[in-house]
Design a protein around this motif. Structure first.
Motif, PDB file in Angstrom:
ATOM      1  N   GLN A  51      94.586 149.099  52.554  1.00 44.94           N
ATOM      2  CA  GLN A  51      93.979 149.168  51.228  1.00 44.94           C
ATOM      3  C   GLN A  51      93.066 147.969  50.980  1.00 44.94           C
ATOM      4  O   GLN A  51      91.953 148.136  50.471  1.00 44.94           O
ATOM      5  CB  GLN A  51      95.058 149.227  50.147  1.00 44.94           C
ATOM      6  N   ALA A  52      93.525 146.784  51.336  1.00 47.08           N
ATOM      7  CA  ALA A  52      92.708 145.583  51.162  1.00 47.08           C
ATOM      8  C   ALA A  52      91.430 145.690  51.985  1.00 47.08           C
ATOM      9  O   ALA A  52      90.342 145.336  51.511  1.00 47.08           O
ATOM     10  CB  ALA A  52      93.498 144.340  51.561  1.00 47.08           C
ATOM     11  N   GLU A  53      91.548 146.209  53.198  1.00 47.34           N
ATOM     12  CA  GLU A  53      90.377 146.382  54.063  1.00 47.34           C
ATOM     13  C   GLU A  53      89.405 147.387  53.455  1.00 47.34           C
ATOM     14  O   GLU A  53      88.196 147.145  53.407  1.00 47.34           O
ATOM     15  CB  GLU A  53      90.825 146.849  55.446  1.00 47.34           C
ATOM     16  N   ASP A  54      89.920 148.526  52.991  1.00 44.46           N
ATOM     17  CA  ASP A  54      89.057 149.556  52.394  1.00 44.46           C
ATOM     18  C   ASP A  54      88.343 149.037  51.150  1.00 44.46           C
ATOM     19  O   ASP A  54      87.147 149.278  50.967  1.00 44.46           O
ATOM     20  CB  ASP A  54      89.873 150.801  52.038  1.00 44.46           C
ATOM     21  N   ILE A  55      89.069 148.314  50.307  1.00 42.45           N
ATOM     22  CA  ILE A  55      88.470 147.756  49.097  1.00 42.45           C
ATOM     23  C   ILE A  55      87.431 146.701  49.468  1.00 42.45           C
ATOM     24  O   ILE A  55      86.339 146.659  48.886  1.00 42.45           O
ATOM     25  CB  ILE A  55      89.550 147.165  48.168  1.00 42.45           C
ATOM     26  N   GLY A  56      87.752 145.864  50.452  1.00 42.10           N
ATOM     27  CA  GLY A  56      86.807 144.844  50.902  1.00 42.10           C
ATOM     28  C   GLY A  56      85.519 145.446  51.424  1.00 42.10           C
ATOM     29  O   GLY A  56      84.420 144.973  51.095  1.00 42.10           O
ATOM     30  N   ILE A  57      85.627 146.506  52.205  1.00 35.67           N
ATOM     31  CA  ILE A  57      84.434 147.179  52.734  1.00 35.67           C
ATOM     32  C   ILE A  57      83.628 147.795  51.593  1.00 35.67           C
ATOM     33  O   ILE A  57      82.405 147.682  51.548  1.00 35.67           O
ATOM     34  CB  ILE A  57      84.823 148.235  53.793  1.00 35.67           C
ATOM     35  N   TYR A  58      84.322 148.442  50.658  1.00 37.00           N
ATOM     36  CA  TYR A  58      83.635 149.054  49.513  1.00 37.00           C
ATOM     37  C   TYR A  58      82.866 148.001  48.723  1.00 37.00           C
ATOM     38  O   TYR A  58      81.691 148.183  48.391  1.00 37.00           O
ATOM     39  CB  TYR A  58      84.649 149.765  48.620  1.00 37.00           C
ATOM     40  N   MET A  59      83.530 146.890  48.427  1.00 39.45           N
ATOM     41  CA  MET A  59      82.879 145.835  47.649  1.00 39.45           C
ATOM     42  C   MET A  59      81.716 145.208  48.422  1.00 39.45           C
ATOM     43  O   MET A  59      80.669 144.919  47.844  1.00 39.45           O
ATOM     44  CB  MET A  59      83.893 144.770  47.255  1.00 39.45           C
ATOM     45  N   ALA A  60      81.882 145.017  49.716  1.00 41.56           N
ATOM     46  CA  ALA A  60      80.817 144.427  50.532  1.00 41.56           C
ATOM     47  C   ALA A  60      79.612 145.361  50.620  1.00 41.56           C
ATOM     48  O   ALA A  60      78.470 144.908  50.562  1.00 41.56           O
ATOM     49  CB  ALA A  60      81.339 144.093  51.925  1.00 41.56           C
ATOM     50  N   ARG A  61      79.871 146.668  50.736  1.00 43.06           N
ATOM     51  CA  ARG A  61      78.768 147.637  50.805  1.00 43.06           C
ATOM     52  C   ARG A  61      77.973 147.671  49.503  1.00 43.06           C
ATOM     53  O   ARG A  61      76.787 147.982  49.507  1.00 43.06           O
ATOM     54  CB  ARG A  61      79.302 149.036  51.100  1.00 43.06           C
ATOM     55  N   HIS A  62      78.638 147.394  48.407  1.00 44.06           N
ATOM     56  CA  HIS A  62      78.010 147.459  47.089  1.00 44.06           C
ATOM     57  C   HIS A  62      77.923 146.076  46.447  1.00 44.06           C
ATOM     58  O   HIS A  62      77.991 145.936  45.237  1.00 44.06           O
ATOM     59  CB  HIS A  62      78.806 148.416  46.187  1.00 44.06           C
ATOM     60  N   ARG A  63      77.737 145.068  47.274  1.00 41.79           N
ATOM     61  CA  ARG A  63      77.779 143.688  46.777  1.00 41.79           C
ATOM     62  C   ARG A  63      76.724 143.404  45.728  1.00 41.79           C
ATOM     63  O   ARG A  63      76.947 142.608  44.825  1.00 41.79           O
ATOM     64  CB  ARG A  63      77.707 142.700  47.924  1.00 41.79           C
ATOM     65  N   GLU A  64      75.555 144.041  45.811  1.00 43.60           N
ATOM     66  CA  GLU A  64      74.506 143.794  44.821  1.00 43.60           C
ATOM     67  C   GLU A  64      74.966 144.235  43.434  1.00 43.60           C
ATOM     68  O   GLU A  64      74.731 143.558  42.438  1.00 43.60           O
ATOM     69  CB  GLU A  64      73.205 144.522  45.196  1.00 43.60           C
ATOM     70  N   VAL A  65      75.639 145.383  43.366  1.00 44.92           N
ATOM     71  CA  VAL A  65      76.130 145.898  42.094  1.00 44.92           C
ATOM     72  C   VAL A  65      77.218 144.976  41.538  1.00 44.92           C
ATOM     73  O   VAL A  65      77.216 144.636  40.356  1.00 44.92           O
ATOM     74  CB  VAL A  65      76.656 147.344  42.250  1.00 44.92           C
ATOM     75  N   PHE A  66      78.143 144.569  42.401  1.00 43.19           N
ATOM     76  CA  PHE A  66      79.203 143.663  41.958  1.00 43.19           C
ATOM     77  C   PHE A  66      78.625 142.316  41.531  1.00 43.19           C
ATOM     78  O   PHE A  66      79.095 141.714  40.568  1.00 43.19           O
ATOM     79  CB  PHE A  66      80.271 143.489  43.047  1.00 43.19           C
ATOM     80  N   ALA A  67      77.605 141.838  42.218  1.00 41.04           N
ATOM     81  CA  ALA A  67      76.976 140.565  41.845  1.00 41.04           C
ATOM     82  C   ALA A  67      76.396 140.656  40.436  1.00 41.04           C
ATOM     83  O   ALA A  67      76.561 139.731  39.632  1.00 41.04           O
ATOM     84  CB  ALA A  67      75.891 140.187  42.850  1.00 41.04           C
ATOM     85  N   LYS A  68      75.726 141.768  40.121  1.00 41.64           N
ATOM     86  CA  LYS A  68      75.191 141.957  38.771  1.00 41.64           C
ATOM     87  C   LYS A  68      76.327 141.960  37.753  1.00 41.64           C
ATOM     88  O   LYS A  68      76.220 141.336  36.693  1.00 41.64           O
ATOM     89  CB  LYS A  68      74.431 143.280  38.666  1.00 41.64           C
ATOM     90  N   ALA A  69      77.394 142.681  38.066  1.00 37.61           N
ATOM     91  CA  ALA A  69      78.524 142.784  37.137  1.00 37.61           C
ATOM     92  C   ALA A  69      79.152 141.416  36.891  1.00 37.61           C
ATOM     93  O   ALA A  69      79.525 141.101  35.757  1.00 37.61           O
ATOM     94  CB  ALA A  69      79.566 143.760  37.683  1.00 37.61           C
ATOM     95  N   PHE A  70      79.255 140.600  37.923  1.00 40.45           N
ATOM     96  CA  PHE A  70      79.845 139.278  37.785  1.00 40.45           C
ATOM     97  C   PHE A  70      78.919 138.310  37.051  1.00 40.45           C
ATOM     98  O   PHE A  70      79.351 137.246  36.613  1.00 40.45           O
ATOM     99  CB  PHE A  70      80.236 138.703  39.146  1.00 40.45           C
ATOM    100  N   LYS A  71      77.653 138.689  36.912  1.00 37.13           N
ATOM    101  CA  LYS A  71      76.687 137.852  36.176  1.00 37.13           C
ATOM    102  C   LYS A  71      76.473 138.419  34.771  1.00 37.13           C
ATOM    103  O   LYS A  71      75.355 138.530  34.304  1.00 37.13           O
ATOM    104  CB  LYS A  71      75.359 137.793  36.933  1.00 37.13           C
ATOM    105  N   ASN A  72      77.566 138.787  34.129  1.00 31.33           N
ATOM    106  CA  ASN A  72      77.543 139.262  32.744  1.00 31.33           C
ATOM    107  C   ASN A  72      76.775 140.557  32.538  1.00 31.33           C
ATOM    108  O   ASN A  72      76.183 140.763  31.480  1.00 31.33           O
ATOM    109  CB  ASN A  72      77.009 138.177  31.798  1.00 31.33           C
ATOM    110  N   GLN A  73      76.774 141.419  33.541  1.00 25.54           N
ATOM    111  CA  GLN A  73      76.179 142.745  33.407  1.00 25.54           C
ATOM    112  C   GLN A  73      77.198 143.801  33.840  1.00 25.54           C
ATOM    113  O   GLN A  73      76.988 144.530  34.808  1.00 25.54           O
ATOM    114  CB  GLN A  73      74.922 142.868  34.264  1.00 25.54           C
ATOM    115  N   PRO A  74      78.325 143.899  33.138  1.00 26.37           N
ATOM    116  CA  PRO A  74      79.374 144.823  33.567  1.00 26.37           C
ATOM    117  C   PRO A  74      78.923 146.282  33.627  1.00 26.37           C
ATOM    118  O   PRO A  74      79.486 147.071  34.382  1.00 26.37           O
ATOM    119  CB  PRO A  74      80.484 144.625  32.538  1.00 26.37           C
ATOM    120  N   ASP A  75      77.887 146.632  32.871  1.00 26.08           N
ATOM    121  CA  ASP A  75      77.383 148.004  32.914  1.00 26.08           C
ATOM    122  C   ASP A  75      76.804 148.356  34.286  1.00 26.08           C
ATOM    123  O   ASP A  75      76.641 149.538  34.602  1.00 26.08           O
ATOM    124  CB  ASP A  75      76.321 148.218  31.841  1.00 26.08           C
ATOM    125  N   ALA A  76      76.501 147.364  35.079  1.00 25.38           N
ATOM    126  CA  ALA A  76      75.977 147.618  36.430  1.00 25.38           C
ATOM    127  C   ALA A  76      76.970 148.432  37.256  1.00 25.38           C
ATOM    128  O   ALA A  76      76.561 149.185  38.139  1.00 25.38           O
ATOM    129  CB  ALA A  76      75.652 146.305  37.130  1.00 25.38           C
TER     130      ALA A  76
END
Length: 84
Positions: A51-76
């Motif tokens: 599960q940790a591996e699957d979540i890590g891969i998902y987050m890494a594949r979509h890192r640009e979206v997560f980066a926006k969300a972590f920069k006060n753009q949760p709607d990203a």
């Protein structure tokens, strides 16, 4: 006879690429996924390694979206529901 140059991922030897830059990006994504999986597993010890591996891969594949969300753009994160 034609000659093709192929690049092999160093982290996923089964994966071949026609472009070195693409192979490098893929390896970096897998490296980030591995780091994320380790952090997730430490933060949530009950999570399985898979599960940790699957979540890590998902987050890494979509890192640009997560980066926006972590920069006060949760709607990203809404972009991810469009990608499935």
């Amino acid at each position: 006879m034609a000659v093709e140059v192929l690049y092999r991922s160093s982290r996923d030897p089964e994966r071949l690429f026609m472009d070195k830059a693409e192979a490098d990006r893929y390896d970096k994504m897998l490296e980030l996924a591995e780091s994320l999986a380790e952090v997730l597993h430490r933060a949530v010890p009950d999570i399985s390694e898979k599960q940790a591996e699957d979540i890590g891969i998902y987050m890494a594949r979509h890192r640009e979206v997560f980066a926006k969300a972590f920069k006060n753009q949760p709607d990203a994160l809404n972009e991810l529901s469009d990608k499935g």
